[in-house]
Design a protein around this motif. Structure first.
Motif, short mmCIF file in Angstrom:
data_model
loop_
_atom_site.label_atom_id
_atom_site.label_comp_id
_atom_site.label_asym_id
_atom_site.label_seq_id
_atom_site.Cartn_x
_atom_site.Cartn_y
_atom_site.Cartn_z
N GLU A 87 0.83 -1.21 0.00
CA GLU A 87 0.00 0.00 0.00
C GLU A 87 0.87 1.26 0.00
OE1 GLU A 87 -3.54 2.10 -0.13
OE2 GLU A 87 -3.30 -0.07 -0.24
N LEU A 88 1.93 1.25 0.79
CA LEU A 88 2.84 2.39 0.85
C LEU A 88 3.52 2.62 -0.50
CD1 LEU A 88 4.07 4.59 2.60
CD2 LEU A 88 5.82 2.95 3.30
N SER A 124 1.84 9.44 -5.67
CA SER A 124 2.37 10.75 -5.28
C SER A 124 3.42 11.23 -6.27
CB SER A 124 2.96 10.66 -3.87
OG SER A 124 3.53 11.87 -3.50
N ALA A 125 4.32 10.35 -6.68
CA ALA A 125 5.36 10.73 -7.63
C ALA A 125 4.75 11.13 -8.97
CB ALA A 125 6.35 9.58 -7.82
N LYS A 168 3.10 14.50 -8.65
CA LYS A 168 4.11 15.54 -8.56
C LYS A 168 4.66 15.87 -9.94
CE LYS A 168 8.47 16.67 -6.30
NZ LYS A 168 9.56 16.19 -5.45
N GLU A 169 4.91 14.84 -10.74
CA GLU A 169 5.39 15.07 -12.11
C GLU A 169 4.36 15.82 -12.93
OE1 GLU A 169 6.43 11.29 -13.79
OE2 GLU A 169 8.05 10.96 -12.34
N GLU A 170 3.08 15.44 -12.78
CA GLU A 170 2.02 16.12 -13.52
C GLU A 170 1.92 17.59 -13.10
OE1 GLU A 170 -1.72 14.10 -13.26
OE2 GLU A 170 -0.88 12.22 -14.02
N LEU A 171 2.04 17.85 -11.80
CA LEU A 171 1.98 19.21 -11.30
C LEU A 171 3.13 20.04 -11.87
CD1 LEU A 171 0.82 21.40 -9.46
CD2 LEU A 171 2.26 20.47 -7.61
N GLU A 172 4.34 19.49 -11.86
CA GLU A 172 5.48 20.22 -12.40
C GLU A 172 5.30 20.49 -13.89
OE1 GLU A 172 8.73 17.69 -11.31
OE2 GLU A 172 8.78 18.42 -9.24
#
Length: 88
Positions: free
Chosen positions: A39-40, A47-48, A51-55
């Protein structure tokens, strides 16, 4: 002597039950550790990716803002003139 045999038999049964319970507990702990790790890892991957999409979106936005400033400058309107015109 019979009481002693019954007590020994009862003790043996209790030890067997305790052993079985401890084995089940250990199996559940291992399963929990594996499931928690899975799960982690899944959450870290999401999350990664986010984050890439946001950048990527932030870069695209910066490019568009630059293009807008350049287009306004090419049209003869700087930011100051544009704001002044909006207030009038």
């Amino acid at each position: 002597v019979k009481e002693l045999q019954l007590e020994v038999r009862g003790t043996r049964e209790l030890r067997d039950k305790l052993f079985t319970a401890e084995c089940k507990l250990e199996e559940m702990r291992k399963r929990l550790e594996v499931d928690a790790k899975k799960e982690l890892d899944y959450e870290r991957a999401i999350s990664a990716r986010l984050k890439e999409e946001l950048e990527e979106k932030e870069r695209a936005l910066a490019d568009l803002e630059f293009d807008l400033r350049r287009a306004r400058a090419a049209a003869g309107q700087g930011e100051w003139e544009q704001r002044e015109e909006e207030f009038m």
